[in-house]
Design a protein around this motif. Structure first.
Motif, PDB file in Angstrom:
ATOM      1  N   ALA A  60       0.845  -1.195   0.000  1.00  0.00           N
ATOM      2  CA  ALA A  60       0.000   0.000   0.000  1.00  0.00           C
ATOM      3  C   ALA A  60       0.876   1.239   0.000  1.00  0.00           C
ATOM      4  N   ARG A  61       0.433   2.259  -0.668  1.00  0.00           N
ATOM      5  CA  ARG A  61       1.225   3.478  -0.748  1.00  0.00           C
ATOM      6  C   ARG A  61       1.363   4.115   0.631  1.00  0.00           C
ATOM      7  N   THR A  62       2.517   4.731   0.830  1.00  0.00           N
ATOM      8  CA  THR A  62       2.764   5.394   2.099  1.00  0.00           C
ATOM      9  C   THR A  62       1.990   6.702   2.151  1.00  0.00           C
ATOM     10  N   PRO A  63       1.172   6.931   3.164  1.00  0.00           N
ATOM     11  CA  PRO A  63       0.483   8.210   3.271  1.00  0.00           C
ATOM     12  C   PRO A  63       1.480   9.358   3.266  1.00  0.00           C
ATOM     13  N   LEU A  96       9.168   6.854   6.179  1.00  0.00           N
ATOM     14  CA  LEU A  96       9.798   5.562   6.420  1.00  0.00           C
ATOM     15  C   LEU A  96      11.210   5.752   6.927  1.00  0.00           C
ATOM     16  N   ASP A  97      11.699   4.773   7.656  1.00  0.00           N
ATOM     17  CA  ASP A  97      13.100   4.819   8.063  1.00  0.00           C
ATOM     18  C   ASP A  97      14.016   4.664   6.855  1.00  0.00           C
ATOM     19  N   VAL A  98      13.700   3.703   5.965  1.00  0.00           N
ATOM     20  CA  VAL A  98      14.580   3.404   4.833  1.00  0.00           C
ATOM     21  C   VAL A  98      13.743   3.099   3.598  1.00  0.00           C
ATOM     22  N   GLY A 121      15.044  -6.038  13.081  1.00  0.00           N
ATOM     23  CA  GLY A 121      13.901  -5.482  13.785  1.00  0.00           C
ATOM     24  C   GLY A 121      13.289  -4.260  13.147  1.00  0.00           C
ATOM     25  N   CYS A 122      13.833  -3.800  12.040  1.00  0.00           N
ATOM     26  CA  CYS A 122      13.306  -2.624  11.351  1.00  0.00           C
ATOM     27  C   CYS A 122      12.193  -3.047  10.401  1.00  0.00           C
ATOM     28  N   GLU A 123      10.997  -2.488  10.582  1.00  0.00           N
ATOM     29  CA  GLU A 123       9.868  -2.767   9.691  1.00  0.00           C
ATOM     30  C   GLU A 123       9.452  -1.530   8.895  1.00  0.00           C
ATOM     31  N   ALA A 181      11.586   9.265   3.223  1.00  0.00           N
ATOM     32  CA  ALA A 181      12.399   8.340   4.026  1.00  0.00           C
ATOM     33  C   ALA A 181      13.575   9.058   4.643  1.00  0.00           C
ATOM     34  N   ARG A 182      13.990   8.552   5.797  1.00  0.00           N
ATOM     35  CA  ARG A 182      15.139   9.128   6.494  1.00  0.00           C
ATOM     36  C   ARG A 182      16.454   8.727   5.829  1.00  0.00           C
TER      37      ARG A 182
END
Length: 492
Positions: free
Chosen positions: A38-41, A46-48, A68-70, A293-294
Motif C-alpha cells: 500500500a502506498r505510504t500516506p 519511512l526509516d529506509v 527489527g526494522c519494519e 524516508a530518512r
C-alpha cells in the motif's frame, strides 16, 4: 557474469543491532506473486527506502527486517525481482539462466545465503572435449576445466594483483601506471600465441564485459585480487568462480527472499527523482506518488543512478562518475533445449568457442539430473540475427558442426538480449576502461547526505559477481541502521 541477526521491538536497540548485523549475511528475491505494498500516506516517513530489488537491494531489506526494522520499502522498476539474474522456465520445475548464474570458492556470502534459504547447489559440467571452430575448420581438445594461460604470465599477474586492493584499486601505489594501460597493452609485451590471444579475448569478455583492449589493467588486477590473487580462481570453472550452479536457477534466491519481504516490495515503481537528499527526509518520486524516508539505499549500478534526477544536484565528482560509468556490456544469452545431453555420450563437454562468428562461448547447462540437455551460449548480438527463430537456426547449424546432426533438432529455444529487452539493466557487468578508476573511483563508495550506494559494483570483494551484490547489500543495511541509531537514541 558470477554471490544474520538479532531481532528487537522498536527502534531502541538499533545501534546494537547494527553491530550484530555487520556479521550477518542475507540475500533476497521476489516471486511473481508479490503484490505492491500500500502506498505510504503523505504524512508518513519511512526509516529506509531501498531502490532496486536485485540481490543487493533484497539482501539489504532482509537484513533490516532481521534487525527489527519494519519501517522500509523496496522499490523496483521492473515487474519482477532479481535484477541481473533471470530464469527461463523450462517446465516441470526446471530452469535455465538468462543472466548471472555461477558461484565459486571464496564467495562465502552467497553460499551462506543459499544455505539460509534452503537452495541447493551442484557442480558445473566441464568434463570432456572442448570444440573450437574457425570457419569450416574444427578441432577438439580435452578440457581441464578452465581457460588457461602461460604459468609465468599468470604468476606475474597474481603478484601484481597483490598491490591492487579489490575494493579500492585507485589506492594502489602503482594505480596511475597501471590505469594508464589497457590489459591488451600489457599482454602485447608477452608474445602470446594466437590460441592464447583468443583465450584472453573470450575470458576477458565473459568476466569483465569487454575484450582486453577496452579494459583497464588496474581494474583487471583488482578482479584477480578479489579472487584471492588467483587468476584461476577468477577465470576457471574447476576450482574457480564458475565452479558451482544454483539449483532452480540464480533468480530463485531473489524469489525466495521476496517471499520473506512480502508487502514491502513495490514493483513497476521506477524512481524518477529524489529531493531533499542532503538533510532529509528525502522525497522519492515514482509514477505512483512520493515516498519520504530518512535514509535511501540506492542498490543500482552507477549508470542507472544517472537516470534519476537529484535535487539538489549530487556533488560534481559523483555526478560525473555516474554519467561516465561504462554501460556498454549488455550481453545476449541463449538456451537450446534437447531431449537428452547427447554430446556427453560422444565425449564432449558442450563447450564451443568460435574464432569468428556469433558464439563467444557455448556450454552445457543441463539440469543436475540430466533428464534432458541444455546448451547455453554467450553470443555476439551484432553477428547473430535479432529474430529469435533465425538465431535459433543459425546456432543449431553451429552446434551441428560441433556435435553432429542431433543438434539440429532442439525442442525449445530461449533468447534474452539484455541490451534490447531490459532497459533497467543497461549492462550486465562494468567493463572499466583505462583512466577511469584513478579519476572517479574514490566517488563510488562514500554515502552522500541520506543516500547510501549499493550494488555489486560497490562491493569490497567480488565486485561484479553475485557474491559482491550480496555483500554490498549487507554493508548498505548496516550503514542505514547506523544512520538511524542517533534518532533512536533521541527517542529513548
Amino acid at each position: 557474469m558470477n554471490k544474520r541477526t538479532v531481532t528487537t521491538n522498536g527502534r531502541r536497540g538499533f545501534l546494537g543491532m547494527a553491530a550484530a548485523a555487520s556479521a550477518a549475511a542475507a540475500a533476497g528475491a521476489m516471486p511473481a506473486t508479490v503484490q505492491a505494498a500500500a502506498r505510504t500516506p503523505a504524512h508518513d516517513v519511512l526509516d529506509v527506502v531501498i531502490i532496486g530489488a536485485g540481490l543487493a537491494g533484497l539482501t539489504a531489506g532482509r537484513d533490516l527486517r532481521r534487525a527489527g526494522c519494519e519501517s522500509f520499502a523496496v522499490l523496483e522498476a521492473r515487474d519482477r525481482v532479481g535484477g541481473r539474474t533471470l530464469n527461463h522456465d523450462l517446465g516441470n520445475g526446471y530452469f535455465s539462466e538468462a543472466g548471472g548464474q555461477w558461484i565459486g570458492p571464496g564467495q562465502t556470502a552467497i553460499v551462506d545465503l543459499c544455505r539460509e534459504l534452503g537452495v541447493g547447489t551442484f557442480p558445473t559440467y566441464w568434463q570432456g572435449k572442448t570444440t573450437m571452430l574457425a570457419g569450416s575448420a574444427r578441432a577438439t581438445q580435452e578440457s581441464d576445466g578452465g581457460f588457461g594461460t602461460d604459468p609465468a604470465l599468470r604468476h606475474e599477474l597474481e603478484q601484481m594483483a597483490r598491490l591492487v586492493p579489490c575494493g579500492a584499486p585507485w589506492t594502489s601505489p602503482r594505480a596511475a601506471e597501471w590505469d594508464a594501460l589497457s590489459l591488451a597493452d600489457w599482454l602485447a609485451t608477452k608474445n602470446l600465441s594466437p590460441a592464447d590471444q583468443m583465450s584472453w579475448v573470450i575470458g576477458a569478455t565473459l568476466t569483465a564485459g569487454a575484450p582486453p583492449q577496452k579494459l583497464s589493467l588496474l581494474h583487471y588486477l583488482g578482479l584477480i585480487n578479489s579472487a584471492g590473487c588467483s587468476y584461476e580462481r577468477l577465470e576457471a570453472i574447476k576450482g574457480g568462480a564458475q565452479e558451482t550452479r544454483i539449483a532452480g536457477g540464480a533468480q530463485a534466491l531473489s524469489v525466495k527472499m521476496a517471499e520473506d519481504l512480502k508487502g514491502k516490495i513495490r514493483l513497476s515503481s521506477p524512481v524518477q527523482r529524489i529531493e531533499n537528499w542532503q538533510n532529509g527526509p528525502a522525497a522519492i518520486h515514482t509514477p505512483h506518488g512520493v515516498i519520504r524516508a530518512r535514509s535511501v539505499i540506492v542498490a543500482l549500478s552507477p549508470a542507472l543512478c544517472h537516470r534519476i534526477a537529484f535535487d539538489p544536484p549530487l556533488p560534481e565528482k559523483r555526478r560525473e562518475m555516474q554519467r561516465r560509468w561504462p554501460a556498454f556490456a549488455p550481453m545476449r544469452k541463449t538456451a537450446h533445449v534437447y531431449k537428452k545431453a547427447f554430446w556427453r555420450d560422444k565425449g564432449y563437454n558442450g563447450w564451443i568457442v568460435q574464432a569468428k562468428g556469433p558464439v563467444i562461448w557455448a556450454y552445457d547447462n543441463s539440469p543436475e539430473d540430466v533428464s534432458f540437455g541444455v546448451i547455453n551460449a554467450f553470443v555476439n548480438s551484432g553477428v547473430l540475427p535479432s529474430d529469435p527463430k533465425a538465431a535459433e537456426q543459425e546456432l543449431s547449424r553451429i552446434y551441428t558442426q560441433a556435435f553432429g546432426e542431433e543438434a539440429l533438432h532442439p525442442i525449445a529455444y530461449h533468447d534474452h538480449d539484455w541490451g534490447k529487452a531490459d532497459k533497467w539493466s543497461l549492462t550486465c557487468t562494468s567493463p572499466i576502461p583505462p583512466g577511469f578508476l584513478t579519476h572517479y573511483g574514490d566517488a563510488l563508495h562514500p554515502p552522500v547526505g541520506r543516500l547510501i550506494w549499493s550494488g555489486t559494483e560497490t562491493a569490497d570483494i567480488w565486485a561484479t559477481a553475485m557474491d559482491g551484490a550480496v555483500r554490498s547489500g549487507h554493508k548498505a543495511a548496516l550503514q542505514a541502521l547506523q544512520a538511524l541509531a542517533p534518532a533512536a537514541g533521541r527517542m529513548k
